[in-house]
Write a protein that holds these residues in place. Sequence first.
Motif, PDB file in Angstrom:
ATOM      1  N   ASN A 118       2.560   2.056   8.530  1.00 58.47           N
ATOM      2  CA  ASN A 118       1.378   1.229   8.777  1.00 58.47           C
ATOM      3  C   ASN A 118       1.622  -0.271   8.606  1.00 58.47           C
ATOM      4  O   ASN A 118       0.670  -1.037   8.466  1.00 58.47           O
ATOM      5  CB  ASN A 118       0.240   1.686   7.863  1.00 58.47           C
ATOM      6  CG  ASN A 118      -0.146   3.117   8.150  1.00 58.47           C
ATOM      7  OD1 ASN A 118      -0.229   3.521   9.309  1.00 58.47           O
ATOM      8  ND2 ASN A 118      -0.351   3.907   7.102  1.00 58.47           N
ATOM      9  N   VAL A 173       4.984   1.779  -3.393  1.00 55.29           N
ATOM     10  CA  VAL A 173       5.039   2.064  -4.835  1.00 55.29           C
ATOM     11  C   VAL A 173       6.273   1.397  -5.431  1.00 55.29           C
ATOM     12  O   VAL A 173       7.403   1.644  -4.989  1.00 55.29           O
ATOM     13  CB  VAL A 173       5.082   3.587  -5.127  1.00 55.29           C
ATOM     14  CG1 VAL A 173       5.103   3.838  -6.638  1.00 55.29           C
ATOM     15  CG2 VAL A 173       3.895   4.315  -4.499  1.00 55.29           C
ATOM     16  N   ASP A 195      -1.417   3.341  -1.465  1.00 56.44           N
ATOM     17  CA  ASP A 195      -0.621   4.560  -1.688  1.00 56.44           C
ATOM     18  C   ASP A 195       0.750   4.545  -1.025  1.00 56.44           C
ATOM     19  O   ASP A 195       1.644   5.273  -1.449  1.00 56.44           O
ATOM     20  CB  ASP A 195      -1.343   5.756  -1.044  1.00 56.44           C
ATOM     21  CG  ASP A 195      -2.393   6.312  -1.957  1.00 56.44           C
ATOM     22  OD1 ASP A 195      -2.559   5.779  -3.061  1.00 56.44           O
ATOM     23  OD2 ASP A 195      -3.055   7.286  -1.535  1.00 56.44           O
ATOM     24  N   ASP A 196       0.903   3.756   0.040  1.00 56.46           N
ATOM     25  CA  ASP A 196       2.165   3.820   0.790  1.00 56.46           C
ATOM     26  C   ASP A 196       3.182   2.766   0.359  1.00 56.46           C
ATOM     27  O   ASP A 196       4.235   2.627   0.979  1.00 56.46           O
ATOM     28  CB  ASP A 196       1.924   3.790   2.313  1.00 56.46           C
ATOM     29  CG  ASP A 196       0.991   2.677   2.758  1.00 56.46           C
ATOM     30  OD1 ASP A 196       0.637   1.832   1.908  1.00 56.46           O
ATOM     31  OD2 ASP A 196       0.634   2.653   3.941  1.00 56.46           O
ATOM     32  N   ALA A 198       9.546   1.106  -3.037  1.00 56.84           N
ATOM     33  CA  ALA A 198       9.558   2.210  -2.062  1.00 56.84           C
ATOM     34  C   ALA A 198       8.326   2.075  -1.184  1.00 56.84           C
ATOM     35  O   ALA A 198       7.256   1.709  -1.669  1.00 56.84           O
ATOM     36  CB  ALA A 198       9.543   3.552  -2.795  1.00 56.84           C
ATOM     37  N   TYR A 199       8.492   2.347   0.118  1.00 58.15           N
ATOM     38  CA  TYR A 199       7.322   2.315   0.996  1.00 58.15           C
ATOM     39  C   TYR A 199       7.494   3.201   2.209  1.00 58.15           C
ATOM     40  O   TYR A 199       8.599   3.473   2.661  1.00 58.15           O
ATOM     41  CB  TYR A 199       6.975   0.884   1.441  1.00 58.15           C
ATOM     42  CG  TYR A 199       8.128   0.028   1.897  1.00 58.15           C
ATOM     43  CD1 TYR A 199       8.777  -0.824   0.995  1.00 58.15           C
ATOM     44  CD2 TYR A 199       8.568   0.050   3.213  1.00 58.15           C
ATOM     45  CE1 TYR A 199       9.832  -1.622   1.409  1.00 58.15           C
ATOM     46  CE2 TYR A 199       9.625  -0.754   3.629  1.00 58.15           C
ATOM     47  CZ  TYR A 199      10.251  -1.585   2.720  1.00 58.15           C
ATOM     48  OH  TYR A 199      11.303  -2.379   3.118  1.00 58.15           O
ATOM     49  N   ASP A 200       6.354   3.652   2.688  1.00 55.51           N
ATOM     50  CA  ASP A 200       6.264   4.329   3.967  1.00 55.51           C
ATOM     51  C   ASP A 200       5.888   3.210   4.937  1.00 55.51           C
ATOM     52  O   ASP A 200       4.780   2.673   4.888  1.00 55.51           O
ATOM     53  CB  ASP A 200       5.169   5.391   3.888  1.00 55.51           C
ATOM     54  CG  ASP A 200       4.857   6.020   5.235  1.00 55.51           C
ATOM     55  OD1 ASP A 200       5.263   5.472   6.266  1.00 55.51           O
ATOM     56  OD2 ASP A 200       4.165   7.051   5.247  1.00 55.51           O
TER      57      ASP A 200
END
Lengths: 259, 259
Positions: B14, B88, B85-86, B9-11
């Motif tokens: 960035n 996981v 953090d972005d 999973a990632y945002d």
Amino acid sequence: MKRVKLVVAYDGTNYCGWQVQPNGITIEGVLNRELSKLLKEDIVVIGASRTDSGVHSYGNVAVFDTNARMPAEKISYALNQRLPDDIVVQNSSEIPLDWHPRHCNSRKTYEYRILNREFPMPQRRLDTWFVYRKLNIPAMCEAAEQFEGTHDFKSFCSVNTAVEDTTRTIYSCELKQDGELLTIRITGSGFLYNMVRIIAGTLFDVGIGKIAPEDIPVILEKKDRKAAGPTAPAHGLTMIGIEYEIPPESLMEVQVERT
Amino acid sequence: MKRVKLVVAYDGTNYCGWQVQPNGITIEGVLNRELSKLLKEDIVVIGASRTDSGVHSYGNVAVFDTNARMPAEKISYALNQRLPDDIVVQNSSEIPLDWHPRHCNSRKTYEYRILNREFPMPQRRLDTWFVYRKLNIPAMCEAAEQFEGTHDFKSFCSVNTAVEDTTRTIYSCELKQDGELLTIRITGSGFLYNMVRIIAGTLFDVGIGKIAPEDIPVILEKKDRKAAGPTAPAHGLTMIGIEYEIPPESLMEVQVERT
């Protein structure tokens, strides 16, 4: 001269809270700066909820006075052109010159969100408190209800504050579960410093079995911060909105009708 | 030697997308770097969906080979300690050495999210496409259904790609409304480059009345990118997950039982 009310949404991640302070960028500071540039006069906003660093908002309220001729309703559009992406004014309206956002009866609503799963979810890292421990949700729901009503919330107030009257009325406090997302939604007449975060931390302690739901009235009775649970992290908290008993815009309509 | 499958999973905010590239940090690059440090050997992951810059994921799949003795299931925990953090990892498991995440029959699910309201909401600026224009939701729902089935999606493929076979099967494509949030959820056997974003852009054109729902089959028939709507912005897109017809972990169980 007119007084303008703003409804302000923000992602608090990159700010040192609402209130202007010497070190660090704040929501209030950015609003003052951009409003002053937009309206070409020194603007100082007054906020309803002075949220802490990392706390978010969907609908905080701020007011300011201006001599500018721009109609109040247009200010939101013009201001949003200048604001950073993480602060967006949702509404602007003219209100009576003597109206103050903290001196009027209101119902404030906050949500505290816990993401309860094995691994963090990157998309929710900024607006939820990640908890991997198994939580007893029914016990947390039962405990949440115990906060409703008028109580002395001294046990749920940061010790570093000098408020005389620590009695507040909570109209509703409930925990809702949507899969892995737990939302504590709390509406009250007002909140003490860190009160929602201490309630959330105490509900967490209920979730892990450290505190029983029936202990909540006992903790309230003790009037001692040490009796309650920890202060949950700031980034799980969102100020949802403020409903005024008498909406200030309705007072304006009365004024207009009178003239 | 063993092959390990990761669910990642990632945002994507960035990152310059999934795939390693000379300029800019990518998800694949960060995984290669941190896995290599953790397992003390050169690791190269193979991703199932090579998402673009700004696209997010709840469950992209990647595999890699390692001689390390660490059990596959433990790798997620150890790796998450090192990842930013972005990104996981949601799960790690051992799979057969010949299993490839792009060479197996699967159902991939994506969501494209539109936030349809007067002003942007700061909290959703990174994972939704903000649209203030009034949208005809029933027409968009009707149009979404037209994509279901096996079609030549040449009209919905970026012109800059050299894929021979542009036929894909869409198992479901529906638009759901939750207040101001519109979610286009689409599950298919595979997707062409920019296909979901072009479908989302075309549904937007339906929403504003530029395209009628009954035009969708005609646009498909034309096999011409110019016939479809615009490519919706990357940040509204999230790769939800991949379901393999034969879960590779189940193949491992068979192998283990055989020995």
